[in-house]
Design a protein around this motif. Structure first.
Motif, PDB file in Angstrom:
ATOM      1  N   UNK A  29      -5.831   9.006  -9.984  1.00  0.00           N
ATOM      2  CA  UNK A  29      -5.751   7.983  -8.939  1.00  0.00           C
ATOM      3  C   UNK A  29      -4.787   6.876  -9.368  1.00  0.00           C
ATOM      4  N   UNK A  30      -4.136   7.072 -10.509  1.00  0.00           N
ATOM      5  CA  UNK A  30      -3.164   6.116 -11.017  1.00  0.00           C
ATOM      6  C   UNK A  30      -1.827   6.809 -11.201  1.00  0.00           C
ATOM      7  N   UNK A  31      -0.803   5.984 -11.330  1.00  0.00           N
ATOM      8  CA  UNK A  31       0.540   6.496 -11.610  1.00  0.00           C
ATOM      9  C   UNK A  31       1.053   5.782 -12.846  1.00  0.00           C
ATOM     10  N   UNK A  32       1.565   6.545 -13.800  1.00  0.00           N
ATOM     11  CA  UNK A  32       2.158   5.941 -14.987  1.00  0.00           C
ATOM     12  C   UNK A  32       3.570   5.505 -14.621  1.00  0.00           C
ATOM     13  N   UNK A  46      -3.301  -6.767 -14.290  1.00  0.00           N
ATOM     14  CA  UNK A  46      -3.058  -7.668 -13.168  1.00  0.00           C
ATOM     15  C   UNK A  46      -2.533  -6.869 -11.988  1.00  0.00           C
ATOM     16  N   UNK A  47      -2.870  -7.329 -10.801  1.00  0.00           N
ATOM     17  CA  UNK A  47      -2.381  -6.719  -9.560  1.00  0.00           C
ATOM     18  C   UNK A  47      -2.576  -5.201  -9.530  1.00  0.00           C
ATOM     19  N   UNK A  48      -3.784  -4.755  -9.870  1.00  0.00           N
ATOM     20  CA  UNK A  48      -4.126  -3.329  -9.877  1.00  0.00           C
ATOM     21  C   UNK A  48      -3.234  -2.485 -10.792  1.00  0.00           C
ATOM     22  N   UNK A  49      -2.730  -3.122 -11.847  1.00  0.00           N
ATOM     23  CA  UNK A  49      -1.916  -2.410 -12.827  1.00  0.00           C
ATOM     24  C   UNK A  49      -2.376  -2.794 -14.227  1.00  0.00           C
ATOM     25  N   UNK A  50      -2.477  -1.807 -15.102  1.00  0.00           N
ATOM     26  CA  UNK A  50      -2.750  -2.044 -16.516  1.00  0.00           C
ATOM     27  C   UNK A  50      -1.408  -1.943 -17.226  1.00  0.00           C
ATOM     28  N   UNK A  60      -0.026   1.541 -16.023  1.00  0.00           N
ATOM     29  CA  UNK A  60      -0.724   2.424 -15.098  1.00  0.00           C
ATOM     30  C   UNK A  60      -0.956   1.686 -13.787  1.00  0.00           C
ATOM     31  N   UNK A  61      -0.273   2.104 -12.751  1.00  0.00           N
ATOM     32  CA  UNK A  61      -0.391   1.511 -11.426  1.00  0.00           C
ATOM     33  C   UNK A  61      -1.578   2.144 -10.702  1.00  0.00           C
ATOM     34  N   UNK A  62      -2.398   1.311 -10.076  1.00  0.00           N
ATOM     35  CA  UNK A  62      -3.508   1.829  -9.283  1.00  0.00           C
ATOM     36  C   UNK A  62      -4.871   1.717  -9.942  1.00  0.00           C
ATOM     37  N   UNK A  67     -12.593  -1.392 -11.774  1.00  0.00           N
ATOM     38  CA  UNK A  67     -12.478  -0.375 -12.818  1.00  0.00           C
ATOM     39  C   UNK A  67     -11.977  -1.023 -14.114  1.00  0.00           C
ATOM     40  N   UNK A  68     -10.957  -1.862 -14.021  1.00  0.00           N
ATOM     41  CA  UNK A  68     -10.408  -2.560 -15.186  1.00  0.00           C
ATOM     42  C   UNK A  68     -11.488  -3.386 -15.887  1.00  0.00           C
TER      43      UNK A  68
END
Length: 135
Positions: A29-32, A46-50, A60-62, A67-68
């Motif tokens: 469910x994420x994109x590298x 931040x902003x749904x990104x690790x 990792x976007x998404x 979850x974070x």
């Protein structure tokens, strides 16, 4: 897939996720984003990104905020796994594994809410777990 309403079925799903055996883990469910084989340097979310780097160019976007922020045993799982690899170049297998962790945590959050609904529908806590007396 039909919605499960038994605690044992939901518990089985939860166990499969935590053992990383669930078929749901095959669908990230994420994109590298950023460069491949990136070094884990400064982990942040931040902003749904690790993010893996201070410049926030690789990560990792998404990854949803819930979850974070999810904790198990007092540890923020998404951050701890990456911080334990600080200074290391993440391999393709590391990236795939982290994406599975994110799916497992996302599904855990969903299942916890479903388990709470099933318990409430059966009399709440602890009533849902008490045997009915028969005459």
């Amino acid at each position: 897939m039909p919605k499960k309403t038994s605690l044992s079925g939901l518990g089985g799903d939860l166990v499969a996720l935590h053992l990383l055996e669930s078929p749901k883990l095959a669908q990230p469910i994420t994109e590298f984003i950023g460069g491949r084989h990136s070094v884990a340097e400064k982990i942040s979310g931040s902003r749904d990104t690790v993010w893996l780097d201070k410049a926030q160019t690789t990560g990792f976007l998404g990854v949803r905020e819930d979850v974070w922020n999810f904790q198990i045993g007092g540890y923020q799982v998404c951050a701890k796994w990456l911080k334990d690899r600080k200074g290391r170049t993440l391999s393709d297998d590391d990236i795939t594994h982290y994406q599975k962790i994110v799916v497992a945590l996302s599904e855990t959050i969903r299942l916890m809410a479903e388990i709470d609904r099933v318990i409430e529908a059966h009399g709440g806590w602890p009533g849902a777990f008490q045997a009915n007396a028969t005459a």
